[in-house]
Design an enzyme around this catalytic site. Structure first.
Site, PDB file in Angstrom:
ATOM      1  CB  VAL A 159      -5.578  -7.176  53.538  1.00  0.00           C
ATOM      2  CG1 VAL A 159      -4.021  -6.471  53.673  1.00  0.00           C
ATOM      3  CG2 VAL A 159      -6.372  -5.761  53.832  1.00  0.00           C
TER       4      VAL A 159
ATOM      5  CB  ALA B  12      -2.366 -19.905  57.503  1.00  0.00           C
TER       6      ALA B  12
ATOM      7  CE  LYS C  92      -9.573  -1.467  62.837  1.00  0.00           C
ATOM      8  NZ  LYS C  92      -9.459  -2.407  61.800  1.00  0.00           N
TER       9      LYS C  92
ATOM     10  CB  VAL D  30      -2.759   3.605  63.018  1.00  0.00           C
ATOM     11  CG1 VAL D  30      -3.304   4.679  63.431  1.00  0.00           C
ATOM     12  CG2 VAL D  30      -2.160   2.817  64.126  1.00  0.00           C
TER      13      VAL D  30
ATOM     14  CB  ILE E 185      -1.996   7.713  56.730  1.00  0.00           C
ATOM     15  CG1 ILE E 185      -3.232   7.908  55.682  1.00  0.00           C
ATOM     16  CG2 ILE E 185      -1.516   8.875  57.203  1.00  0.00           C
ATOM     17  CD1 ILE E 185      -4.523   8.450  56.430  1.00  0.00           C
TER      18      ILE E 185
ATOM     19  N   GLY F  88     -20.352   0.026  50.261  1.00  0.00           N
ATOM     20  CA  GLY F  88     -19.506  -1.041  50.808  1.00  0.00           C
ATOM     21  C   GLY F  88     -18.652  -0.412  51.783  1.00  0.00           C
TER      22      GLY F  88
ATOM     23  CD  GLU G 240     -16.771  -4.894  57.201  1.00  0.00           C
ATOM     24  OE1 GLU G 240     -17.597  -5.858  56.766  1.00  0.00           O
ATOM     25  OE2 GLU G 240     -15.664  -4.653  56.882  1.00  0.00           O
TER      26      GLU G 240
ATOM     27  CE  LYS H  13      -8.277   1.943  62.446  1.00  0.00           C
ATOM     28  NZ  LYS H  13      -9.009   2.349  61.393  1.00  0.00           N
TER      29      LYS H  13
END
Length: 449
Positions: free
Chosen positions: A33, A62, A123, A150, A154, A205, A208, A223
């Protein structure tokens, strides 16, 4: 509720920037991300400046290991000292995409207390410590944004915080975990087992290496806590959410659901409920749920997410899209960056957390629901009448009863009308103790609006 000490005056955080002065941004984390956020910020730099009303500038990233190759990130921006970075005078906005709870909590509280606005996609952190973080943001008069926490891109957090802020929300329910939806959808469409579809999800994928947080419902429960807090203006923590995963769902359960015109989804269900005296409560739960194939949530396939809302004036609304992955999550983070940076440029802040209602969180046993019970029983006269008395003793009426002969024993499927969870659960325990019941094969709750 936590009370963090701060010497920062309430007007210190968002007083506005001088013309042309850049908003200084610190990015905490450079995973999937973080990398995508940085790429989008660079690619759309000019457009973002117009949307914000002033320039933004990344002044530090960082990371845990500065020696690891970071692609296009200039070496002078990298640091392994996140705490020092967020306290620098040239940092106005801190973006956290690390994950985890304890370490980012310390970082973000420090940032907020230092008058920095915060954007997070975390989250688990928000579900566990939203009250503490919101309090720190209020005292420093800065922003705390967490749209990506969440359902990625969306826009459900903004919808609850702003678009429906004038309405009374009765129900928020939805599919908020892509891994479990992929598995259940694949089981429904192919008839395969849970184990086979979990292996496929991992190979593709979607899951996990350790899928526990997804398949046991913990991710969705975090969430649900956030959604319930926003929808009902009441602090709901992760520990307040009843949580049950999908690892016990079998191909036979899926087939039985199909035969009844239903499908099984892992749903987060957040409701406003009332007891006989009229006292209102908040309920938040996550569990596998039988839902009619006619309902909009039933058609949400693959790894997609959807959130369904019922409000007093707005009626029924549904928000659908890709609720996970680097790109959608980065999109939501970037939207929050624009909002927080705009407030830094022009002054002021976005609406913060409001828990004025402070409704009690219902004990799960007091939540009304319906059961679908699939059991193997002795095939003899009087068994059905005997078992029916267990339900009658708890004041539970039966909606449908279906029996299938299986040579020496019978399969009995019972669907109840709405009753309290505690009464239904006690009835199931009675069934398990009965000598007429060879096995209670599965117990699933039904979706009731």
């Amino acid at each position: 509720m936590s009370t963090q000490n701060s010497n920062i005056p309430s007007s210190a955080g968002n007083s506005g920037k001088a013309p042309g002065e850049a908003v200084g941004i610190a990015i905490l984390g450079h995973g999937t991300v973080g990398r995508e956020v940085l790429r989008l910020m660079e690619e759309h730099r000019d457009a973002l400046e117009h949307r914000i009303g002033g320039p933004i500038e990344v002044r530090g990233v960082a990371v845990s290991d500065k020696e690891k190759h970071r692609g296009s990130v200039p070496e002078e921006l990298l640091t392994d000292d996140a705490m020092t970075l967020i306290q620098r005078d040239d940092i106005d906005l801190v973006v956290e995409v690390i994950g985890g709870i304890d370490y980012p909590r310390r970082l973000l509280l420090t940032a907020l207390q230092a008058g920095k606005s915060v954007v997070t996609a975390n989250k688990a952190l928000v579900a566990a410590h939203a009250d503490e973080l919101a309090e720190a943001a209020d005292r420093a008069n800065v922003d705390l944004y967490f749209e990506a926490a969440v359902a990625a891109a969306i826009p459900v957090v903004g919808m609850l915080r702003r678009s429906l802020a004038g309405d009374q929300i009765e129900l928020v329910s939805g599919i908020v975990n892509g891994t479990t939806n992929f598995i259940l959808d694949a089981m429904d469409s192919t008839g395969a087992s849970y184990d086979d579809m979990l292996k496929e999800a991992m190979a593709l994928g979607y899951a996990e290496a350790d899928p526990t947080a997804d398949v046991e419902g913990h991710d969705a429960a975090s969430k649900a806590a956030i959604l319930a807090s926003l929808a009902f203006h009441t602090r709901v923590n992760y520990d307040d959410v009843y949580c049950e995963g999908i690892s016990h769902i079998t191909a036979e359960d899926i087939a039985a659901a199909k035969a009844a015109g239903q499908t099984i989804k892992l749903l987060a269900i957040c409701q406003r409920i009332s007891d006989e005296s009229g006292q209102e409560y908040v309920s938040a739960r996550v569990h596998p749920t039988l839902i009619s194939r006619d309902h909009p949530l039933a058609s949400v396939d693959k790894s997609y997410n959807a959130v369904f809302v019922e409000a007093e004036a707005a009626g029924r609304l549904m928000f659908y899209g890709n609720g996970a992955g680097g790109d959608p999550t980065a999109s939501a983070v970037l939207g929050d960056i624009v909002g927080a940076a705009r407030n830094k440029v022009h002054g002021g802040r976005a609406p913060g957390e409001n828990t004025y209602a402070n409704l009690p969180v219902a004990d799960f046993g007091q939540v009304p629901t319906r059961y679908h019970i699939d059991m193997e029983v002795v095939d003899k006269v009087g068994v059905l009448a005997e078992l029916a008395t267990f339900f009658a003793e708890r004041g539970i009426s039966l909606r449908t009863v279906r029996q299938e002969e299986r040579g020496g024993h019978a399969r009995l499927i019972v669907v109840t009308h709405t009753a309290l969870e505690a009464d239904l659960a006690q009835c199931v325990e009675r069934l398990k103790e009965s000598t007429s019941v060879k096995a209670v094969k599965s117990v699933l709750r039904l979706y009731s609006e």
